[in-house]
Enzyme design. Structure first.
Site, mmCIF file in Angstrom:
data_model
loop_
_atom_site.group_PDB
_atom_site.id
_atom_site.type_symbol
_atom_site.label_atom_id
_atom_site.label_comp_id
_atom_site.label_asym_id
_atom_site.label_seq_id
_atom_site.Cartn_x
_atom_site.Cartn_y
_atom_site.Cartn_z
ATOM 1 N N CYS A 1 79.585 16.271 -39.303
ATOM 2 C CA CYS A 1 78.164 15.770 -39.427
ATOM 3 C C CYS A 1 77.745 16.067 -40.779
ATOM 4 C CB CYS A 1 77.521 16.991 -38.511
ATOM 5 S SG CYS A 1 75.706 16.740 -38.260
ATOM 6 N N CYS B 1 74.555 17.725 -41.435
ATOM 7 C CA CYS B 1 73.615 18.639 -41.645
ATOM 8 C C CYS B 1 73.890 19.753 -42.716
ATOM 9 C CB CYS B 1 73.128 19.286 -40.206
ATOM 10 S SG CYS B 1 74.408 20.157 -39.549
ATOM 11 N N CYS C 1 71.077 15.466 -39.882
ATOM 12 C CA CYS C 1 72.559 15.255 -39.674
ATOM 13 C C CYS C 1 73.079 13.934 -40.295
ATOM 14 C CB CYS C 1 72.612 15.130 -38.248
ATOM 15 S SG CYS C 1 72.341 16.757 -37.363
ATOM 16 N N LYS D 1 74.875 15.899 -26.343
ATOM 17 C CA LYS D 1 74.432 17.170 -27.059
ATOM 18 C C LYS D 1 72.800 16.942 -27.264
ATOM 19 C CE LYS D 1 74.146 18.820 -31.623
ATOM 20 N NZ LYS D 1 74.954 18.889 -33.076
ATOM 21 N N ARG E 1 72.442 27.787 -37.258
ATOM 22 C CA ARG E 1 71.483 27.223 -38.485
ATOM 23 C C ARG E 1 71.575 28.129 -39.646
ATOM 24 N NH1 ARG E 1 67.356 23.170 -35.130
ATOM 25 N NH2 ARG E 1 69.107 21.893 -34.215
ATOM 26 N N ARG F 1 65.557 17.627 -34.813
ATOM 27 C CA ARG F 1 66.449 16.512 -34.587
ATOM 28 C C ARG F 1 66.044 15.816 -33.181
ATOM 29 N NH1 ARG F 1 69.227 18.579 -38.498
ATOM 30 N NH2 ARG F 1 70.501 20.626 -38.197
ATOM 31 N N LYS G 1 76.569 20.224 -24.558
ATOM 32 C CA LYS G 1 76.157 21.207 -25.440
ATOM 33 C C LYS G 1 74.742 21.388 -25.720
ATOM 34 C CE LYS G 1 76.106 22.130 -30.138
ATOM 35 N NZ LYS G 1 76.196 21.712 -31.493
ATOM 36 N N SER H 1 75.919 28.971 -30.268
ATOM 37 C CA SER H 1 75.287 30.368 -30.981
ATOM 38 C C SER H 1 74.060 31.357 -30.363
ATOM 39 C CB SER H 1 74.972 30.016 -32.236
ATOM 40 O OG SER H 1 73.702 29.270 -32.259
ATOM 41 N N TYR I 1 82.298 31.574 -29.273
ATOM 42 C CA TYR I 1 82.475 32.185 -30.201
ATOM 43 C C TYR I 1 83.045 33.752 -29.968
ATOM 44 C CZ TYR I 1 79.240 29.148 -32.424
ATOM 45 O OH TYR I 1 78.561 28.090 -32.907
#
Ligand code: PBG
Length: 330
Positions: A116, A118, A126, A193, A203, A219, A250, A276, A315
């Protein structure tokens, strides 16, 4: 009828619950995201996600060695370059990191790389924008992404994971990889997504929020609208046609319906990304002693598998084996 349905018989002991269960999460299903920042002097822990670090070029090797010892051998790499551009992108940092990881660990590590722009663009979008900075330039972006993907493949990446949401990138990447002799490198498309509120902590780590002073503040013109079920399905089905080896949904929890629907439509492995913000939410509850972190993650992972995922990006992957071994009293 003179009896009531006794559903509790099958819930009565740990043994019978095991026998009745049809979904079992394994640490082998889990993929660990890793962040590596250019020019960083010392690794730092994320301020909102416990146990998630931004590594230096050196410390990432130690992190991966530790993770391997904990039973994690699948990674998703996010390189964070320290220079941002408008057009002429330089992917040298990312390729260097991939090379050093593969040189040290070889096939012991399966390495997917997020693709990507971004973390590369000065404005945080992106892809490349038009001159007025009012929209993303699809064709130009796709070309750059395919070139980036090829460089990562040449550096030893096992899998390319495009997360940008331009149209046609899977086909372009697959074609270029095949033409250049990298037909063995797989593609995991972030195919469904959504434009989501749950990417905040990510981010923050990648410093990749879109510039709020632009007309294009968010976005929403390229990520999927949460209300648009058709778009979510068609984007994934299209990426499957274009040659994606894995499809992805996602974020995770708000979109399990999409995952289930896809699993009933395609015979392609589906990956779910517990993002996240979703991870940080569990951390905050745990901090207040309102939830048991390990058991909560196991419950979530179980729901992902039940809904149709074959792999999970989380994570907490690096805790998976220990948690699943010690916290398996269902
Ligand atoms: C890059 C990218 C994002 C995430 C993965 N790849 C952020 C975004 O789309 O803004 C989010 C991951 C997370 O929140 O855990 N486009």
């Amino acid at each position: 009828m003179n009896f009531y349905m006794n559903q509790r018989r099958l819930r009565a002991s740990a043994q019978i619950r095991d026998l009745a269960a049809i979904v079992l999460v394994s640490h082998r299903d889990l993929i660990q995201p890793i962040f590596v920042e250019e020019g960083l002097l010392q690794r730092v822990e994320s301020r909102t996600m416990s146990g998630v670090f931004t590594d230096t070029e050196g410390s990432v090797l130690q992190q991966i060695a530790n993770d391997l010892a904990q039973g994690v051998n699948k990674f998703l790499l996010f390189p964070i370059p320290n220079q941002r551009f408008e057009y002429n992108f330089n992917f040298e940092f990312a390729t260097k990191v991939v090379q050093s990881i593969k040189k040290k660990f070889g096939d012991a590590v399966w390495l997917a790389c997020d693709v990507c722009l971004c973390s590369y663009t000065a404005h945080g979008h992106c892809g490349v924008l038009n001159e007025e900075k009012t929209r993303m330039e699809n064709a130009k972006t796709v070309k750059i992404l395919a070139d980036y993907a090829l460089q990562l493949a040449q550096s030893g990446a096992d899998c390319i994971a495009p997360s940008d949401m331009t149209d046609g990138r899977i086909k372009a990447i697959r074609n270029l990889l095949d033409t250049e002799g990298y037909d063995f490198v797989s593609i995991m498309s972030y195919s469904s997504k959504f434009s989501s509120n749950f990417y905040g902590p990510f981010r923050d780590v990648c410093k990749s929020s879109p510039d709020k002073s632009l007309k294009l503040k968010n976005r929403k013109t390229y990520q999927i609208d949460p209300r648009n079920l058709h778009d979510a399905m068609r984007s994934s089905l299209r990426d499957a046609e274009e040659g994606a080896d894995f499809l992805m949904v996602k974020p995770a929890l708000p979109y399990l319906d999409i995952l289930t629907r896809l699993s009933q439509k395609v015979d392609i492995p589906l990956v779910i990304y517990h993002v996240s913000g979703e991870y940080a939410a569990i951390d905050l509850l745990a901090k207040e002693n309102l939830i048991e972190k390990s058991a909560a993650h196991i419950e979530l992972w179980t729901s992902f598998k039940r809904a149709g995922a074959s792999a999970i990006i989380t994570y907490a992957a690096r805790n998976g084996k220990t948690w699943l071994e010690t916290d398996s009293d269902f």
